[in-house]
Structures are given as C-alpha cells and as structure tokens.
Design an enzyme around this catalytic site. Structure first.
Site, PDB file in Angstrom:
ATOM      1  N   ASP A  41      -9.085   3.707  -1.838  1.00  0.00           N
ATOM      2  CA  ASP A  41      -9.923   4.028  -0.683  1.00  0.00           C
ATOM      3  C   ASP A  41     -11.272   4.580  -1.112  1.00  0.00           C
ATOM      4  O   ASP A  41     -11.508   5.799  -1.085  1.00  0.00           O
ATOM      5  CB  ASP A  41      -9.194   5.016   0.220  1.00  0.00           C
ATOM      6  CG  ASP A  41      -7.927   4.417   0.808  1.00  0.00           C
ATOM      7  OD1 ASP A  41      -7.797   3.181   0.800  1.00  0.00           O
ATOM      8  OD2 ASP A  41      -7.063   5.176   1.281  1.00  0.00           O
ATOM      9  N   ASP A  88       0.854  -1.181   0.000  1.00  0.00           N
ATOM     10  CA  ASP A  88       0.000   0.000   0.000  1.00  0.00           C
ATOM     11  C   ASP A  88       0.898   1.243   0.000  1.00  0.00           C
ATOM     12  O   ASP A  88       2.123   1.140   0.123  1.00  0.00           O
ATOM     13  CB  ASP A  88      -0.881  -0.033   1.252  1.00  0.00           C
ATOM     14  CG  ASP A  88      -2.086   0.896   1.192  1.00  0.00           C
ATOM     15  OD1 ASP A  88      -2.269   1.563   0.154  1.00  0.00           O
ATOM     16  OD2 ASP A  88      -2.829   0.956   2.183  1.00  0.00           O
TER      17      ASP A  88
END
Length: 943
Positions: free
Chosen positions: A618, A543
C-alpha cells in the site's frame, strides 16, 4: 458491520494517511531483540569440544558448550553441491523439538565430501573440495572461518555474538519447583556422599560439610530471568510465551566488503545501511498502513537472504528461519592476522559485520560462496527454486482499483480501453465484489452473472483477477467457514479454541495453511464446480496474508496462537508463502494440470518465487514512493522474486497528472505492471487526465506491449537459471564500483538499461552507462553512446530513457493490439545493436504462452547472432518441437555501414534479395519484409 470495524475503517478512510509507528515494535520493545542486542562483542561463552568431532563423508558434527550455563549445542556442517556451505546449530538435547522450516527447500540439498587437512588442540581445518577453499574451526572461543587461499571469505562468530537460548521449564511453576527441588536434593545427596568419603567420618569437618552442602539452594543454579522472557506485553496485547526464551543469534564478518543487499522487504535504498545508530532491519510480515520510506521497519514480506559484493567476489547468506528476525549491519576496518599458519602477515581491509537475531527455531544458514553474482543466484535457486514461468498475458498491463462497482462498471472500463486504444490484459476486482466479504462468492446484486462478465472479457481475449484473502468470515451460513470449522482447519488460540480476529468481514477465522491437508482442501475450492461463477480466465489475488488481524498485536496474529505442535511465533513469516502455494496449486488443479497459474501475493518468504508475483503493498501517490519502487523491486529480484511491481499511481492519495504519467512510464519497465487505487480516491483510469496525458500513458503502455517477447524470454531464462529479470547494474558489471550503489536505474536482462524519470518537473536525468568497452543505443533515437560514463539526457514529458546494449539482439512485436493474446501470431521485428567489434547475440523464445507444455519440450528457442556481416538464426533446442505462424517482418541493425546488397538464405537453401534502407546519420540499416518464419533456420548476409 460491527462497530469496532466501522471505527477502524473510519480511521483508514480519513484524509490523514500515514503510518502510526507506535503500532509497531522497535528492537527495544521486542524483548528478545533487546536481550540479544545487549550482548557485548568479544565475550563469547561458546567453546567447541573437539573431542566430540565426528566427520563422515557428508557432514561434520561437533558439540559446542556454553561455559556459563553448561548447555551443549550440536553443530552440523555440510559442504553442498555448487559451492555452498550449510551450518546448522541446535540444542544437543532440547526439552522439546525446536521448529525447523519445512517446504521452502525444493529438496534435501545434495552434499559433497568433506575432508580433514589438519587438527590440533586449538581447532581443525577442513577442505571444501578445491585445494584453496578451507573451513577453519577454532575451539575457544568457537569460531568458523571460510577461506580461499590467504583470503578470509567469511567468518562466523568472529565477534562472539553467537547466542542460543535453550528451552527450559518455567521456574515459578509448581511442576518446575517440585521437579527441580527433587533433582536438586538428589544431586546434593550424591555430592555429599561422594565428597564426604574423603573426610574422616567422626571429624567435625565431616558434619560441617554435610550441613553446608545440604543447605545449598537451587537459587545458586538459577539463571538470570529478565523481563519479557516468559511473558511480554505490547500496548494492550499480552504474549504468554509458554515456551519461554528461545532466541537464536549469530554474527558474520565479511572482510573486504562494503556493499550488502537484500533482506527485503523494506522501503529503503538498494544498498543496505549500517544500523549502529538505530534499529536493525526487521523481518516480520506486517500489514503496515502507508509505510514510511528510508527506514528499516518491517513490511509485508520477509526474505532472509543477504548478498555481499565487492569487485572481486559476490557471496550470499540465507538464514532459514521463519520467526521474527532482526538484522544488524555495521561497517569497520579490521586487521586480519595469522590463522593456523594459513594467512601470512596482516593487512587492513574494510569489513562489514552482520548479525542475525531470530525469536525461535534453530540456526540453519546456507553460505553461498559465488564467486560471481550469477553463481550466487544459481546457488540460491538450487535451494529454493526459480521464479515460476508466468503466463505471457500476466506480463501485460493490469487495471485495478478498490473497487469496480459492478458488472456494468467493469464493462464500461473495459470499453474505455478500446475507445482510447490502450491495450490491457487483466481487470481486477477487490473485496467489494464478494457477498459480504465472503471469499469465493459474488455480490448477488452487483455481480449477479459473473460468468457473463467473464465471457465478455474472454471474447476480447482478456482476463480478470478476483481477490481471495485468507481470513474467513465467521458465519454459520457460509459454506467455506463451515467446512473449515468442521474439518478442524482453523488456527487455534492458546486455549485450544479456534483463533478469531477482526478483518474485512468483521469476526474472522484464519485457516492453518501450514497443514498440507488444509492446503489441499483450499486448492480444491478453486475447481469450477466449487468456485461458483469462475471460469478459466479468472485468476487470484491473495492480499492480507501476513496475516493481517486488525485487532491483533502489530495488526497481525498473536504469537502464542497454535498450529498443531508449533506456536505462530515459530512460523509467522512463512504463513503467506503457504497461502500463495495453496492458491497456485488450486489454479493448476482446476485445469487438470495443464494451465499455468497467476497468483499475486502481498506476504512473501524465501521460495515464494515458485508460486507467482509479489507487489510492494500500500504505497502512496508521492514522488518518493515512485522512486522507492525501483530499489524495492531490485532487492526482491536479488533474492529470487523477479515478478515484482508497485501500484502505478500510488494506492493512497491522488497523483498529479505529471506523477501519474511518470509512474506509468516507470511501471511499463518493471516486471509486474498494475495500476491500483484506494476506495476513497478519485477515479483514475488512464483517459481521465486529458487527451495529452492519455496519449502519454498510451505510449508508455504500448512500449510495454512491443517488448513483451523480450520480457517473456527474460522470464523463461529466470525460470531456467534463477537470474533476476530486473536487476542492478552491478550484477552484469561486477567490477565497476560506480554501479554498486546505483538504484535509480536498472537493467532488464542484460541488454536493456532503464533510467526512469522520477523527479517532479525534471528537465533532464543523468544516467550511468556501464562498460568501458561497451556502447549503448538510445532505443528511441538510436543514438550511440560510449559506456563507462555519466550521460546527461534532456527529457520532456514523453521521455523514458532506455538504452540497448551494443552486442545484443532484442525481438519486439510492433503491431500492438487490445491484449497480448491478440498479438500471438503477429510478426517480429529484430533490433540488432552492434558492439565495437561489430557482433551481436540474442535469443528468441516462443511457446503457447499459457500451458505447461513447455515442460514437454513444446517450444521454440533460437539463438540469433551477427558476426562477419552475417545474421543467423540457429535452433538451440533441437529436441523441442513447436510451430508458430509468426514471421520476421523487419530487421533493424544499429551501428553498421551501408551494404551493396542484402541476401537471405532460408533452411531449404533458397536465396533471395532483401529490400533495405540505410540512414547514414544514425548508421542504421532497416531490412523490410524478409519474410522468414520465426521458428526456422536462416541467414541474412550483408554484402
């Protein structure tokens, strides 16, 4: 925790979740984009110097000159194998080398011969191999047209927007002033003496001329200096720009084209929109906090590939540049007239114009000429590689949240899936599992015995993914940090020190993954004796690898940070690509090269498909975010990245039970199937929304597992051919304009059509079923529908509209168990859907599901076909060797008539009668327990 990070987290964890667009630049706030966008079409200063043209067997070179500043460029043109044309433009004599993107191309592309057709003072015509394909190079202004017959397929610089900002010395520095003054004086002296020779030495004119020339100033020769060329400020951040302006730009015209796609990642429709009245699409990997939908803002990935499609042809443009890039799209109707006697007459045609603008580097563009969509996919795959072939288990269901609290929590969640009879393959751990955000470690209190936890999962044939981000906590007691610092592997700041920024651990360093030695070292850290607590069923999640820098400009790294000889601005978009590359290599190495890796990345570039999966970042628990997951994954699939998914349920906010169920139903039919949630949201394991919703989610997940043989087969084909797994309808129905803008439904392979329910409170959906001569079968009711129609489908909360194409054969495994590995030896059911000609074809692919042994020809690959009332299984890989315990327990034939009897003939010549049932209302024949091995030759005859 440092106070700045606490403040940042406080903002993140409040209930107000929305992107602050002010944190991210518009084109007007990006100096190079504003500069380039201000150029007016039709005023190109570039001229081709035909006398410099050189043609070898493999390439054409030609100098271009900017008549405004006299700077020369070198054009290189290559004809590549597979109907690809490559165009490179660089400075002829740059002040220093300009960045050319390495490691993305899988090899130096093989070339094919170019040849002259004609030349005059206006230009040159070259053959692209076939008689009908030609390249026309026009001299003034420079322009390049690719033609087939009388059709212009694509034009470069037809609008005159080629721009190439040459490297130069800064004019307000002392060294420049000394150098330029000496050079200017010397040039003036030479000009004085050469010119004065033509005047009588004693004449007044002679002395006036000397005075006039010697007093000329360098100011006359200076080019206009604009704001942002040598320094640029955005909010509180200043970019020093030591190399000055270095942007490159080129326009492309696509006659006959109204639909263009690609250039992910953007939260927008599948068909790209025109940008005339707003910002261009931006390609610049950024950590965008709960992104907005339906706008061209940059997101986590940047794949600079665009596809253009009409009912006659598909083409592609691959702009190989890793710097910040903006893409303008406009649409108009234009008149194409006579071109060097090759085009007769003129005609009006729709046209799409595309302009690429990059901050630095060179122009290196691959023009993929199709002509079919599948040809373009193959062409792009020949350049950057195909989707890696994932482990079968990674195509199952993944359960994730930020964060599972401790080992006991993991054990309880794992047991919850068994208690509620929901299969899953991977459980995930986010950043809180580490010892103080130190990656490659475990929290000594919450995850004190990680191997015991992993062993418990392994006993159930399940796996785990743990996060390993590329920001490294600056801590003298942290082994990883000390090693990277001692080896000099950190990215440097503009002053030569280690670059530091804020991220989850607080102050963090950023390893320079562009270095091969750094990547090799990073890979070695995944060895079982280095990554303490790891086992073979632990995989990795990269990430924050844009890279994310909380206190950096636009939440990312300063552009004047330094990677060896290059600035970060030159290579920003490729950083995440390198992180995933090194991580995947580490997983391969730890097994001695035998086991396939699984690595999920957020940042991506061209070629990222070679290293694993990508997700859309996200998102939020909103209906529009569910809808946008479809075009976002379709766009990634079109540019090679098939292994895509979105956080099921939405990362931010809390979904209603209806939204959650619909998201599971959608995610079950997308390639990467993972639920994920923010730290601050209520828990949402599938059984927490009441028994009715648990049952609906269970059914969606179970549908995924029954189809794993088909998913796995599609990923094998993607690995072999470059064709996308999840794809828009126009890919397989390229001559049906009704499919060109559809992005609320999609195909899996060519044989399954899915139209998820993505509207709140929906009581029905309208699906377009393509193919005038096709029929489609509802996979739940087996009802047959004709193609080339909009079909209204009433829906309930249990509905997932899915259709199987008539003419296809799809294998399934109907005995769903707790994980995919538990189903390895289970039998197959074949679904044979007949077309109007009463034929069907499909494939069955089987291997061990996790090693690279398929590269050693250890697999089964069979063609299944039905014609003349005979269903057969034939080996299409006779040189491959593999055995399976799986067998065929059921065959369902749709669209057939009732036979009098059914006979099975096996490879040894044995014949036997097969039990069957026939449903006349559905024209469905079910053959029960024919019993043959899935890897054997056999025929079934309907008599």
């Amino acid at each position: 925790m440092p106070p700045v990070l606490l403040l940042w987290l406080a903002v993140c964890l409040t209930g107000i979740w929305a992107v602050d667009k002010g944190n991210f630049k518009t084109c007007d706030q990006s100096a190079f984009c504003k500069r380039q966008r201000a150029l007016k079409p039709g005023e190109s200063p570039y001229r081709a110097l035909l006398e410099t043209l050189e043609l070898t067997n493999t390439r054409l070179t030609l100098q271009l000159i900017n008549d405004n500043n006299k700077v020369r460029l070198l054009l290189e043109l290559y004809r590549l194998q597979g109907n690809i044309t490559r165009v490179k433009i660089n400075e002829l004599k740059p002040l220093k080398p300009r960045y050319e993107v390495p490691d993305v191309l899988i090899r130096e592309p093989p070339t094919e011969p170019l040849s002259f057709l004609s030349q005059d003072e206006n230009g040159v015509v070259l053959s692209l191999g076939s008689e009908s394909q030609r390249v026309i190079v026009s001299a003034q202004p420079f322009r390049l047209d690719i033609m087939e017959g009388r059709d212009v397929l694509m034009s470069l610089n037809s609008r005159g927007l080629l721009a190439f900002e040459h490297l130069r010395m800064r004019k307000d520095t002392f060294s420049y002033k000394v150098t330029s003054t000496v050079a200017s004086v010397w040039n003036n002296i030479k000009r004085v003496f050469s010119s004065a020779l033509s005047l009588p030495p004693s004449s007044l004119d002679h002395y006036i001329f000397l005075l006039h020339v010697c007093c000329q100033t360098a100011k006359e020769e200076e080019e206009k200096v604009e704001d942002g060329m040598w320094e640029e400020t955005f909010k509180s951040h200043t970019d020093s720009k030591p190399n000055g302006p270095s942007a490159v730009s080129l326009d492309f015209s696509l006659p006959g084209v109204e639909h263009v796609y690609g250039i992910p990642e953007h939260a927008d429709t599948l068909r790209l929109k025109t940008t005339d009245n707003g910002d261009p699409y931006r390609l610049y990997n950024l950590d965008v906090f709960q992104y907005e939908l339906y706008n061209p803002m940059a997101l986590y990935g940047a794949i600079p590939v665009m596809l253009a499609h009409n009912s006659q042809r598909t083409t592609g443009i691959f702009w190989l540049n890793a710097a910040e890039t903006w893409v303008d799209i406009s649409s108009n109707t234009t008149v194409f007239g006579k071109m060097l006697d090759y085009v007769q007459g003129s005609s009006e045609t729709p046209q799409t114009d595309v302009r690429w603008i990059s901050e630095s580097g060179i122009i290196d563009v691959f023009i993929m000429l199709g002509p079919t969509p599948k040809d373009v996919f193959s062409q792009y795959a020949s350049l950057t590689g195909t989707q890696s072939f994932p482990p079968l288990a990674s195509l199952g269901y993944h359960q994730c949240r930020w964060n599972y609290n401790d080992q006991e929590d993991v054990q309880m969640v794992d047991a919850g899936f068994d208690e509620h009879d929901i299969p899953y393959d991977f459980i995930w751990l986010d950043i809180e599992h580490t010892d103080g955000k130190r990656y490659f470690t475990w929290d000594p209190h919450k995850f004190a015995t990680p191997k015991e936890m992993l062993k418990g999962l392994m006993d159930k044939k399940r796996k785990m993914v743990a996060i390993v981000d590329p920001h490294i906590k600056v801590d003298g007691n942290y082994k990883i940090h000390n090693e990277i610092r001692s080896r000099g592997f950190y990215i440097k700041n503009k002053d030569g020190g280690d670059y530091e920024g804020w991220c989850w651990p607080g102050s963090a360093g950023y390893p320079d993954f562009t270095r091969a030695d750094m990547r090799a070292w990073w890979a070695s850290m995944f060895a079982y004796d280095q990554y303490e607590g790891s086992m073979e069923n632990l995989y990795t999640w990269n990430d924050m690898n844009e890279p994310s820098v909380f206190n950096g400009p636009e939440v990312t790294m300063h552009k004047d940070a330094v990677h060896g000889a290059w600035e970060h601005r030159d290579l920003h978009n490729i950083y995440g690509f390198y992180v995933q590359m090194a991580t995947a290599e580490g997983q391969i190495q730890r097994s001695g090269g035998t086991e396939r890796p699984f690595v999920l990345t957020r940042a991506a570039f061209a070629g990222s498909q070679r290293y694993g999966a990508v997700w859309t970042g996200d998102n939020a628990a909103e209906w529009d975010h569910l809808k946008i997951s479809i075009p976002m994954c379709l766009s990634l699939g079109l540019v090679g990245i098939s292994f895509c998914g979105a956080d099921v349920g939405g990362f931010f906010k809390s979904p209603s039970s209806e939204l959650l169920v619909r998201w599971y139903q959608t995610g079950a039919y997308q390639p990467f199937f993972r639920a994920h949630a923010h730290l601050d949201t209520p828990r949402r394991e599938p059984w927490l929304f009441g028994p009715e919703n648990t049952a609906l989610i269970r059914e969606a997940v179970r549908q995924r597992y029954t189809l794993l043989p088909y998913w796995y087969q599609q990923f094998y084909l993607a690995y072999r051919t470059g064709q996308p797994v999840m794809r828009p309808l126009w890919v397989d129905y390229p001559q049906e304009p009704a499919t060109f803008a559809l992005d609320d439904e999609f195909l899996i392979g060519r044989d399954l059509l899915v139209h998820p329910v993505t509207e709140e409170g929906a009581r029905g959906v309208t699906a377009y079923l393509p193919g005038k001569e096709e029929v489609w079968f509802d996979v739940h009711t087996f009802q047959k529908h004709n193609g080339a129609q909009n079909l209204y489908i009433p829906v309930t909360m249990s509905s997932i509209p899915v259709f199987q194409r008539g003419g296809s054969i799809i294998p399934r495994k109907l005995r769903v168990r707790r994980s995919s590995s538990c189903m390895e030896h289970d039998p197959y059911t074949l679904y044979v859907a007949l077309n109007p000609q009463r034929t069907a074809e499909g494939e069955l692919y089987i291997d061990d599901g996790h090693t690279f042994n398929y590269e050693k020809k250890e697999f089964i690959h069979r063609r299944l076909s039905f014609a003349s009332n005979i269903l057969s299984s034939v080996n299409i890989a006779p040189d491959a060797q593999f055995t399976t315990r799986s067998w065929i327990e059921r065959i369902i034939i749709l669209g057939t008539s009732k036979p009098s009897k059914v006979m099975l003939k096996t490879v040894d010549g044995q014949e036997s009668q097969v039990e069957f049932e026939f449903d006349a209302s559905m024209s469905m024949l079910t053959l029960r327990k024919p019993g043959m091995n899935a890897g054997a030759d056999w025929t079934v005859t309907l008599q």
